[in-house]
Design an enzyme around this catalytic site. Structure first.
Site, short mmCIF file in Angstrom:
data_model
loop_
_atom_site.label_atom_id
_atom_site.label_comp_id
_atom_site.label_asym_id
_atom_site.label_seq_id
_atom_site.Cartn_x
_atom_site.Cartn_y
_atom_site.Cartn_z
CE LYS A 68 36.51 49.17 43.85
NZ LYS A 68 36.38 47.82 44.03
CG ASP A 101 40.46 49.49 45.70
OD1 ASP A 101 41.43 49.26 45.05
OD2 ASP A 101 39.42 49.19 46.10
#
Length: 285
Positions: free
Chosen positions: A14, A139
């Site tokens: 990401k 996350d």
């Protein structure tokens, strides 16, 4: 019913296209506002069912005891949540650097949760898998949910968004950044005024920044050097707390040219930005 066959699933990287720190909570965690986006580049997990309940991970990661590895912790959390007595052999093809700000460990954990949920035939709701993911790291839920998102809180309050999907060149400056050291630094900016998601998106990529960047520059001069070099050639930012930095390009040809220029300076790769995680695409197939 036949036993499910082995699975090979992506654990994508990401980027934080924007990262604001809006406050510090009493428990020491920081309030954030961020834009998460996936890349078509990352690790791969190979999962094979075991009937004895054992979780076997190979290869072992240097410096990380097996019981503390997020993949193993994810598997054991799923067993504990469901009472499942099955196990798995898990092989990790590791491509994402440790301490790089690309979410590698969190992504690996999310792929383990969703992959084992499928392999073991559990069919847990996505909301519950995201809740389990949050116990492993802030996350993990965005990787579990699998859509580019505006994140708030510690990054766990997620609203799906559709971002532009350019090409990126991601550079690793050759250092490992400890997230705790960045968030513990006295000079870190912690009081950026909160904004709405609509305002952030309206401002566009040219207005996005990372509040950790100045602190990471001071702590790690190689990161500062990489950002300065990239910024002279394309819009560039730090992702997460680093160490990786990324440049946004309008075409794959531009990304290739930049990679050619980087060759010999740093480790680097090109990738396309994605609004839907390739993990979810693979599971749907």
């Amino acid at each position: 019913m036949p036993e499910p066959g082995p699975l090979s699933l992506p654990a994508p990287a990401k980027l934080n296209r924007l990262l604001h720190i809006t406050g510090r909570r009493a428990d020491g965690y920081h309030e954030l506002q961020t834009l998460f986006q996936f890349l078509d580049h990352g690790d791969t997990l190979h999962l094979r069912r075991r009937d004895d309940g054992a979780i076997r991970l190979c290869p072992a990661m240097a410096g990380v005891p097996t019981g503390q590895n997020l993949i193993v912790r994810a598997a054991r959390a799923l067993q504990a949540e469901t009472g499942c007595r099955l196990g798995a052999d898990i092989r990790l093809d590791k491509r994402l650097p440790l301490g790089g700000g690309l979410g590698g460990g969190s992504s690996d954990a999310a792929t383990a949760l969703l992959g084992l949920d499928a392999l073991w035939g559990l069919a847990l709701p996505l909301d519950r898998l995201a809740e389990l993911g949050l116990t492993l790291g802030a996350d993990v839920p965005v990787f579990v949910r699998g859509h580019a998102a505006w994140g708030e809180g510690v990054g766990e309050r997620l609203t799906p968004v559709a971002l532009d999907t350019p090409w990126f060149v991601v550079v690793h400056p050759g250092v490992e950044v400890a997230t705790a050291a960045v968030f513990g630094a006295p000079e870190l900016t912690r009081h950026t005024p909160p904004i709405t998601m609509a305002r952030a998106l309206q401002g566009g990529a040219s207005s996005w920044r990372n509040d950790c960047e100045a602190t990471v520059r001071g702590l790690h001069p190689p990161v500062a050097k990489a950002i300065d070099w990239l910024s002279a050639r394309a819009p560039a930012l730090l992702t997460g707390t680093g160490a990786c930095v990324f440049a946004r390009l309008d075409s794959e040809a531009e990304a290739d040219r930049l990679l050619d220029e980087i060759a010999g300076r740093w480790q680097a790769f090109k990738a396309r930005g994605l609004n839907r995680s390739p993990l979810h695409d693979a599971l749907d197939r």
